[in-house]
Write a protein that holds these residues in place. Sequence first.
Motif, mmCIF file in Angstrom:
data_model
loop_
_atom_site.group_PDB
_atom_site.id
_atom_site.type_symbol
_atom_site.label_atom_id
_atom_site.label_comp_id
_atom_site.label_asym_id
_atom_site.label_seq_id
_atom_site.Cartn_x
_atom_site.Cartn_y
_atom_site.Cartn_z
ATOM 1 N N SER A 131 -29.765 25.121 -11.600
ATOM 2 C CA SER A 131 -28.454 24.662 -12.072
ATOM 3 C C SER A 131 -28.500 23.193 -12.477
ATOM 4 N N THR A 132 -29.167 22.376 -11.687
ATOM 5 C CA THR A 132 -29.290 20.951 -12.007
ATOM 6 C C THR A 132 -30.128 20.758 -13.262
ATOM 7 N N ALA A 133 -31.199 21.524 -13.406
ATOM 8 C CA ALA A 133 -32.035 21.437 -14.614
ATOM 9 C C ALA A 133 -31.248 21.836 -15.852
ATOM 10 N N ARG A 134 -30.461 22.887 -15.756
ATOM 11 C CA ARG A 134 -29.634 23.301 -16.899
ATOM 12 C C ARG A 134 -28.653 22.195 -17.277
ATOM 13 N N GLN A 135 -28.000 21.617 -16.282
ATOM 14 C CA GLN A 135 -27.028 20.559 -16.559
ATOM 15 C C GLN A 135 -27.713 19.334 -17.160
ATOM 16 N N ALA A 136 -28.870 18.955 -16.638
ATOM 17 C CA ALA A 136 -29.610 17.803 -17.168
ATOM 18 C C ALA A 136 -29.990 18.052 -18.625
ATOM 19 N N TYR A 137 -30.486 19.237 -18.905
ATOM 20 C CA TYR A 137 -30.859 19.610 -20.273
ATOM 21 C C TYR A 137 -29.645 19.527 -21.199
ATOM 22 N N GLU A 138 -28.513 20.063 -20.752
ATOM 23 C CA GLU A 138 -27.290 20.041 -21.564
ATOM 24 C C GLU A 138 -26.779 18.625 -21.799
ATOM 25 N N LEU A 139 -27.077 17.710 -20.876
ATOM 26 C CA LEU A 139 -26.662 16.313 -21.021
ATOM 27 C C LEU A 139 -27.650 15.489 -21.849
ATOM 28 N N GLY A 140 -28.752 16.101 -22.270
ATOM 29 C CA GLY A 140 -29.690 15.424 -23.148
ATOM 30 C C GLY A 140 -30.875 14.761 -22.481
ATOM 31 N N TYR A 141 -31.077 14.982 -21.202
ATOM 32 C CA TYR A 141 -32.247 14.432 -20.523
ATOM 33 C C TYR A 141 -33.484 15.267 -20.859
ATOM 34 N N ASN A 142 -34.629 14.618 -20.933
ATOM 35 C CA ASN A 142 -35.892 15.342 -20.918
ATOM 36 C C ASN A 142 -36.076 15.814 -19.480
ATOM 37 N N VAL A 143 -36.441 17.065 -19.309
ATOM 38 C CA VAL A 143 -36.505 17.668 -17.980
ATOM 39 C C VAL A 143 -37.934 18.087 -17.664
ATOM 40 N N THR A 144 -38.390 17.715 -16.475
ATOM 41 C CA THR A 144 -39.686 18.149 -15.956
ATOM 42 C C THR A 144 -39.437 18.766 -14.587
#
Length: 185
Positions: A131-144
Amino acid sequence: MAVTTLDAKTALIVIDLQQGIVALPVVHEPQPVIDLCAQLKDAFHAKDLPVVLVNVAGGAPGRNEQARHSGEFPADWATLVPEMTPQHNDITVTKHTWGAFHNTALHDELQKRGVTQVVICGIATSIGVESTARQAYELGYNVTLAVDAMTDLNADTHENSVKLIFPRLGETGNTQEILALINTL
């Protein structure tokens, strides 16, 4: 799994390494997960990069089919495990839903620090982490996603997140690969 790079302004987000969550019947032993998250935390601290320590203290309202916890949680349920004791510059977030960004100040705190990328680890893979990864992605962060530094309540949902969902949200890798990249910053 292919972690290619870390941005100069990358933050670590550690999900729900708290007494009540690590005591749940998870797929992988929790202590190795905690240890890998602690290695990441120490490396981020050494490079003076932001560390976010998240705990959960409740759940979202609304009906669902699966029974959820009712009654009071034990007094130490939301207390972070000793390995995640906050340092003076750490960002602490208490969430009441699965994701760490919803109805918290996390996005604002990361923006104030110029963060463009997040590395996420913790428990549970298919719930708080995803859920946090999805939200980070939607906010425009590069996610690892540090896939060896997480576990879940169910092997199938863990594998689904790691193999099917996470590659669509960002890059996946193990702790050692991420530590090697941190050392180049």
